[in-house]
Design an enzyme around this catalytic site. Structure first.
Site, mmCIF file in Angstrom:
data_model
loop_
_atom_site.group_PDB
_atom_site.id
_atom_site.type_symbol
_atom_site.label_atom_id
_atom_site.label_comp_id
_atom_site.label_asym_id
_atom_site.label_seq_id
_atom_site.Cartn_x
_atom_site.Cartn_y
_atom_site.Cartn_z
ATOM 1 N N LYS A 85 -23.658 -15.636 -18.461
ATOM 2 C CA LYS A 85 -24.659 -15.274 -19.470
ATOM 3 C C LYS A 85 -25.870 -14.675 -18.757
ATOM 4 O O LYS A 85 -26.829 -15.367 -18.422
ATOM 5 C CB LYS A 85 -25.069 -16.496 -20.291
ATOM 6 C CG LYS A 85 -25.805 -16.129 -21.584
ATOM 7 C CD LYS A 85 -24.895 -15.373 -22.528
ATOM 8 C CE LYS A 85 -25.577 -15.016 -23.830
ATOM 9 N NZ LYS A 85 -24.714 -14.226 -24.730
ATOM 10 N N SER A 145 -21.244 -12.030 -28.284
ATOM 11 C CA SER A 145 -22.225 -13.090 -28.469
ATOM 12 C C SER A 145 -22.391 -13.371 -29.964
ATOM 13 O O SER A 145 -21.458 -13.812 -30.609
ATOM 14 C CB SER A 145 -23.548 -12.695 -27.795
ATOM 15 O OG SER A 145 -24.250 -13.846 -27.379
#
Length: 624
Positions: free
Chosen positions: A207, A409
């Site tokens: 991430k 996401s």
């Protein structure tokens, strides 16, 4: 003679001039208003467009990026044009309709791809465009040719043009192929120098959204993920172009690797370089290209050019399909995901959820296709949208997700309540991870010098406060919330995919995949096109025949339609080869990137205490 008597003639002259100016102003305003009324009457009650001439050329002179829907409203786009901003775009749905009808239109002899003002799309929509061209050839029985011409081709434009039967380049043009990837700004040293701390909190090894704010370069995990992603996309690009142009395997790589030597040998003649590399079929000036199209088609009514109909004109000629009692409703989820209501081109937790609810409550809508093109954003807004889709399925209406350029996401989160998830092989998807960011600038204020003091009843009063040092207790509390949301993300994804949370975690951790790679990791059901998703929804709803679509979106009023029709076109010249090859726009581009990234840094402060309750599921993905 007194002063008053002396000034009287001057006063009368001023009054006369002022009166003349006032009359002139009203006359000009009334004339302008009359013109607007005439345009309005023409738009609403006009007698229609003249019939197409035989052997007409359909000119696909597409403007701006290829999107799922136009961003903003018609009024905003018109104002942007008046201010000199490039607000043009092309809707994928319109392009597909035009090519579908033109294939069977006896008046259309051939197609010209004019991509000089085409800004392209991500790989998913690029391939939707390419597939539509292939269907055009097939549905026309191979009788209608496709030509491509430009003063210069960039990478995205050339990917489309490569499918043409004949591809021509201007003598001063070039074909610029550079590969896929991205380079980002990294702010760690800058922030340390000025006294700013980003305080990024995250879950997921890959991430990397907040990485530029606390590092000076990409991590090994970032390089691993992006090399795997972009490498696969670039290989598919090369295979497609080499196949379409019948080039030897590796021809694109050799073209790029030998560019400096070959350009020097040809004296900088990039058009000849492209011809030698078989990237184009010939070199033609504009008048030569015009003569070719006249020869292959027909002359226009003035006998000076070829008979033609442009993309927008042809689109306006298409008949409106009759209302049907059973339709497939399409809800477009394009752009970043934010809380509240947003205009088209962005996703609002409230506004997009409302569109899904409207489709669910509409008896004529028998199934829903959620067309996703989003890198994510607010976790709360994403969950509001996902929940509406879950309720739609419980109400008995099938839901099929069609992933476009990016569905990562938060874009993946909203896709988790579907009967079927279909992604294009080039879709960027995944990025199952969560982050938060609470920047502080207390060290910067100390350098000014500027001091902050006050009283609060608890340690949490006034937090987050960028003027005060970051409290580790706040970080601990927010990290716990982020980890909880990541658990929610992986648990919901596991339930949707029929997997275990640890299976999702293994392919999650914020990592992005292509659609094909996502299929191999069971993150989607299958790879396919937008048309495949529509067919799947119609089949699940047991609709017979060709499914009719209805886009569930706010219907523009008559004034908005008029603004769209008469807003004017942004005319953009052909590719500037020097700018493309030598990158003269690097500084403005870097500043634009920095502005966008620093806006993300400031977002928590703009939200105030709400930032404590907000986590982001955003991948900062850019579709190549």
């Amino acid at each position: 003679m007194g002063l008053k008597s002396a000034l009287a003639p001057l006063g009368r002259a001023v009054v006369r001039v002022w009166s003349w100016l006032d009359v002139s102003r009203r006359f000009a305003f009334n004339l302008l208003w009359l013109l607007v009324l005439l345009l309005l009457a023409s738009a609403l009650f006009g007698s229609g467009k003249p019939a197409l001439r035989d052997k007409s050329t359909l000119v696909l002179n597409l403007q701006g990026p290829l999107l799922e829907q136009h961003a903003g409203d018609a009024r905003g786009r018109a104002m942007a044009k008046l201010q000199g901003e490039d607000s043009e775009s092309t809707q994928l749905r319109d392009l597909l309709r035009v090519l579908e009808h033109a294939a069977k239109d006896d008046k259309v002899q051939q197609v010209l791809l004019d991509l000089s003002s085409y800004a392209g799309a991500g790989q998913a929509n690029q391939h939707e465009f390419m597939a539509a061209l292939a269907r055009f050839k097939k549905d026309s029985g191979g009788k209608k040719k496709i030509y491509a011409y430009a003063e210069g081709f960039d990478q995205r434009g050339y990917q489309i043009a490569a499918l043409a039967d004949e591809l021509y380049l201007h003598p001063m043009g070039a074909v610029l192929l550079e590969g896929f990837g991205r380079y980002r700004n990294y702010y760690k040293d800058l922030f340390e120098r000025v006294g700013v701390s980003a305080n990024v909190l995250r879950v997921g090894k890959y991430k990397n959204f907040g990485e530029p704010y606390f590092a000076n370069g990409p991590s090994e995990a970032t390089l691993e993920s992006e090399s795997y992603l972009y490498g696969a996309l670039w290989q598919r690009y090369m295979d497609g172009v080499e196949g379409a142009r019948k080039l030897d395997k590796g021809g694109i790589t050799r073209y790029i690797e030998t560019l400096p030597e070959r350009a020097k040998a040809l004296g900088g003649d990039y058009a000849q370089l492209a011809l030698q590399a078989k990237l184009v079929d010939g070199i033609k000036t504009r008048d030569e290209m015009r003569a070719l199209l006249i020869e292959r088609g027909a002359k226009d009514e003035k006998g000076q050019s070829f008979a033609r109909v442009e993309f927008k004109d042809y689109l306006e000629r298409l008949p409106t399909p009759p209302a049907a009692k059973a339709v497939v409703g399409v809800v477009v989820a394009q752009g970043g995901i934010s809380d509240g209501s947003k205009a088209p081109g962005e996703i609002g937790g409230d506004s997009t959820a409302r569109l899904i609810r409207d489709a669910r409550e509409d008896e004529s809508v028998k199934a829903i296709v959620l067309r996703v093109s989003s890198p994510g954003g607010s976790a709360l807004a994403s969950e509001l949208i996902r929940r509406e889709l879950e309720l739609t399925r419980k109400a008995g209406k099938p839901v099929v997700v069609s992933m476009g350029d990016v569905a990562a996401s938060g874009g993946y989160w909203i896709s988790m309540s579907a009967d079927e998830v279909i992604a294009e092989p080039g879709t960027i998807t995944g990025s199952i991870g969560v982050f938060g960011m609470l920047p502080t600038a207390d060290k910067l204020l100390a350098k000014l010098p500027l001091h902050v003091g006050g009283y609060g009843t608890t340690w949490l009063t006034g937090q987050p406060d960028p003027r005060r040092p970051f409290d580790p207790r706040l970080g601990q509390a927010i990290q716990a919330g982020i980890e909880h949301i990541y658990t929610e993300f992986t648990t919901r994804a596991a339930a949707a995919r029929g997997l275990k949370p640890e299976d999702i975690d293994a392919v999650g951790q914020g990592r992005v995949w292509t659609g094909q790679q996502a299929l191999e990791r069971k993150l989607i059901d299958r790879v396919g096109s937008y048309a495949d998703a529509i067919a799947a929804a119609a089949k699940r709803a047991k609709l017979e025949g060709e499914p009719q679509l209805r886009y569930i979106e706010k219907e523009p009023g008559r004034f908005a339609k008029l603004v769209d029709q008469f807003g004017g076109d942004v005319l953009v010249g052909g590719a500037d080869v020097a700018r493309q090859v030598f990158g003269l726009n690097l500084i403005p581009s870097a500043l634009t990137d920095a502005q966008r990234e620093l806006q993300w840094l400031l977002a928590p402060q703009q939200q105030g205490s709400k930032a404590l309750l907000r986590a982001h599921v955003h991948c900062l993905c850019t579709a190549p």
